[in-house]
Structure formats: C-alpha cells, structure tokens
Design a protein around this motif. Sequence first.
Motif, PDB file in Angstrom:
ATOM      1  N   PHE A 173       0.846  -0.981   0.015  1.00  0.00           N
ATOM      2  CA  PHE A 173       0.107  -0.066  -0.155  1.00  0.00           C
ATOM      3  C   PHE A 173       0.830   1.454  -0.174  1.00  0.00           C
ATOM      4  O   PHE A 173       2.059   1.337   0.424  1.00  0.00           O
ATOM      5  CB  PHE A 173      -0.904  -0.055   1.260  1.00  0.00           C
ATOM      6  CG  PHE A 173      -2.019  -0.876   1.149  1.00  0.00           C
ATOM      7  CD1 PHE A 173      -3.519  -0.529   0.737  1.00  0.00           C
ATOM      8  CD2 PHE A 173      -1.714  -2.351   1.427  1.00  0.00           C
ATOM      9  CE1 PHE A 173      -4.337  -1.805   0.763  1.00  0.00           C
ATOM     10  CE2 PHE A 173      -2.787  -3.091   1.356  1.00  0.00           C
ATOM     11  CZ  PHE A 173      -3.927  -2.903   0.791  1.00  0.00           C
ATOM     12  N   GLN A 174       0.150   2.642  -0.414  1.00  0.00           N
ATOM     13  CA  GLN A 174       0.953   3.601  -0.442  1.00  0.00           C
ATOM     14  C   GLN A 174       1.016   4.130   1.006  1.00  0.00           C
ATOM     15  O   GLN A 174       0.195   3.707   1.946  1.00  0.00           O
ATOM     16  CB  GLN A 174      -0.227   4.834  -0.897  1.00  0.00           C
ATOM     17  CG  GLN A 174      -0.186   4.527  -2.332  1.00  0.00           C
ATOM     18  CD  GLN A 174       1.160   5.019  -3.215  1.00  0.00           C
ATOM     19  OE1 GLN A 174       1.609   4.301  -3.688  1.00  0.00           O
ATOM     20  NE2 GLN A 174       1.488   6.261  -2.988  1.00  0.00           N
ATOM     21  N   PRO A 175       2.016   4.714   1.472  1.00  0.00           N
ATOM     22  CA  PRO A 175       2.276   5.302   2.906  1.00  0.00           C
ATOM     23  C   PRO A 175       0.966   6.190   3.494  1.00  0.00           C
ATOM     24  O   PRO A 175       0.463   6.983   2.323  1.00  0.00           O
ATOM     25  CB  PRO A 175       3.486   6.149   2.723  1.00  0.00           C
ATOM     26  CG  PRO A 175       4.192   5.750   1.507  1.00  0.00           C
ATOM     27  CD  PRO A 175       3.197   5.182   0.511  1.00  0.00           C
ATOM     28  N   GLY A 176       0.547   5.955   4.501  1.00  0.00           N
ATOM     29  CA  GLY A 176      -0.587   6.494   4.919  1.00  0.00           C
ATOM     30  C   GLY A 176      -2.105   6.404   4.237  1.00  0.00           C
ATOM     31  O   GLY A 176      -2.724   7.059   4.660  1.00  0.00           O
ATOM     32  N   GLU A 177      -2.101   5.555   3.486  1.00  0.00           N
ATOM     33  CA  GLU A 177      -3.446   5.315   2.480  1.00  0.00           C
ATOM     34  C   GLU A 177      -4.016   3.705   2.665  1.00  0.00           C
ATOM     35  O   GLU A 177      -2.851   2.969   2.878  1.00  0.00           O
ATOM     36  CB  GLU A 177      -3.217   5.840   1.324  1.00  0.00           C
ATOM     37  CG  GLU A 177      -2.894   7.145   1.203  1.00  0.00           C
ATOM     38  CD  GLU A 177      -2.875   7.792  -0.271  1.00  0.00           C
ATOM     39  OE1 GLU A 177      -3.326   7.258  -1.271  1.00  0.00           O
ATOM     40  OE2 GLU A 177      -1.916   8.587  -0.437  1.00  0.00           O
ATOM     41  N   SER A 178      -5.072   3.657   2.294  1.00  0.00           N
ATOM     42  CA  SER A 178      -5.461   2.325   2.043  1.00  0.00           C
ATOM     43  C   SER A 178      -5.835   1.970   0.549  1.00  0.00           C
ATOM     44  O   SER A 178      -6.529   1.285  -0.020  1.00  0.00           O
ATOM     45  CB  SER A 178      -7.099   2.183   2.806  1.00  0.00           C
ATOM     46  OG  SER A 178      -7.779   3.058   2.543  1.00  0.00           O
ATOM     47  N   ARG A 179      -4.879   2.671  -0.284  1.00  0.00           N
ATOM     48  CA  ARG A 179      -4.718   2.577  -1.708  1.00  0.00           C
ATOM     49  C   ARG A 179      -3.502   1.801  -2.044  1.00  0.00           C
ATOM     50  O   ARG A 179      -2.717   1.940  -1.346  1.00  0.00           O
ATOM     51  CB  ARG A 179      -4.590   3.732  -2.565  1.00  0.00           C
ATOM     52  CG  ARG A 179      -5.951   4.310  -2.706  1.00  0.00           C
ATOM     53  CD  ARG A 179      -5.555   5.615  -3.626  1.00  0.00           C
ATOM     54  NE  ARG A 179      -4.259   6.534  -3.445  1.00  0.00           N
ATOM     55  CZ  ARG A 179      -3.484   6.886  -4.025  1.00  0.00           C
ATOM     56  NH1 ARG A 179      -3.553   6.406  -5.482  1.00  0.00           N
ATOM     57  NH2 ARG A 179      -2.584   7.414  -3.668  1.00  0.00           N
ATOM     58  N   TYR A 180      -3.580   0.895  -2.996  1.00  0.00           N
ATOM     59  CA  TYR A 180      -2.215  -0.095  -3.005  1.00  0.00           C
ATOM     60  C   TYR A 180      -1.093   0.819  -3.834  1.00  0.00           C
ATOM     61  O   TYR A 180      -1.476   1.950  -4.209  1.00  0.00           O
ATOM     62  CB  TYR A 180      -2.859  -1.134  -4.456  1.00  0.00           C
ATOM     63  CG  TYR A 180      -3.543  -2.115  -4.054  1.00  0.00           C
ATOM     64  CD1 TYR A 180      -3.652  -2.935  -2.743  1.00  0.00           C
ATOM     65  CD2 TYR A 180      -4.762  -2.490  -4.913  1.00  0.00           C
ATOM     66  CE1 TYR A 180      -4.697  -4.029  -2.566  1.00  0.00           C
ATOM     67  CE2 TYR A 180      -5.739  -3.476  -4.556  1.00  0.00           C
ATOM     68  CZ  TYR A 180      -5.454  -3.887  -3.196  1.00  0.00           C
ATOM     69  OH  TYR A 180      -6.273  -5.147  -2.884  1.00  0.00           O
ATOM     70  N   LEU A 181      -0.283   0.295  -3.702  1.00  0.00           N
ATOM     71  CA  LEU A 181       1.134   1.088  -4.132  1.00  0.00           C
ATOM     72  C   LEU A 181       0.636   1.614  -5.551  1.00  0.00           C
ATOM     73  O   LEU A 181       0.226   0.657  -6.181  1.00  0.00           O
ATOM     74  CB  LEU A 181       2.410  -0.042  -4.075  1.00  0.00           C
ATOM     75  CG  LEU A 181       3.538   0.553  -3.904  1.00  0.00           C
ATOM     76  CD1 LEU A 181       3.890   1.418  -2.734  1.00  0.00           C
ATOM     77  CD2 LEU A 181       4.834  -0.538  -3.962  1.00  0.00           C
ATOM     78  N   ALA A 182       1.189   2.613  -5.817  1.00  0.00           N
ATOM     79  CA  ALA A 182       0.835   3.380  -7.253  1.00  0.00           C
ATOM     80  C   ALA A 182       1.779   2.660  -8.180  1.00  0.00           C
ATOM     81  O   ALA A 182       1.201   2.926  -9.479  1.00  0.00           O
ATOM     82  CB  ALA A 182       1.324   4.826  -6.921  1.00  0.00           C
TER      83      ALA A 182
END
Length: 128
Positions: free
Chosen positions: A18-27
């Motif tokens: 995941f992206q730092p500080g987010e609940s989105r997958y790594l970009a």
Amino acid sequence: RFIAHELAQGRLPLKLLFQPGESRYLADPRVSGPYGMWLRQLAQALLGSTSCLSLIGHAGASAFEQKTADLPLRRAQAVQRQLEALAPTLARRLRSEAAAPAEVLIGSASDDWRDALDRRVSFKLRPC
C-alpha cells in the motif's frame, strides 16, 4: 494453480502493498497491477475450499502512518470488500484484522521502497 496449491498446503504467501498513510495499493503498476488477478484467483480457490481467511492489515513505522491507528484495519477491510465483490458468498468466511504496531518487517520509516513490505495486507488461513 499457485493459489489453489498454496491453500491445499495450508498457507498463502501473498502480500499486497500500500501507499504510505493510505488504504490504496502501491501506485507502481509493476507491483500492484497483478493484484486484481491474484484476488480473482484467491476468491475462486477459496470458493472451492473449506478454509476461512483472516486478512491482516499492517502499517509502517513512520510517524505519518502511526497517526492513523485504524489504517491497518482499513487496509484489510478494503481487500476484504474486493474479495466479497468477487465472491459474495465468501463474506462469512473472511475476517479483517489489524496487526500489532510491532509487527513491522523493515522498520526504517522511510515511506519508500525500502519499507514497502511494512505497508501490507497479508493472509492467514484459519479453521471455519
């Protein structure tokens, strides 16, 4: 076949980053691009098994991530929602959990590739 084989062995060595500080997958699509395929295969394999699954959300050691105590759980819940959308009957067999803050693998708090494994959802098979 990999996912079905691993489930039959009682393990699931799959980690979604995941992206730092987010609940989105790594970009980076080179990393997260195949996640949809892996989740489809996982849902299909789980439908053909009797296993239940815990989705365990993790957060890195950085101050940015630690300010959001519910971030690990939100990551696990995001993946759970995707699996349930793929196979609604799995809902009763999935459980989202947050890992303890001490369960980091790298611990550098760099919020880049060096500690990407700390920002993950991992999977643990459990009896139903």
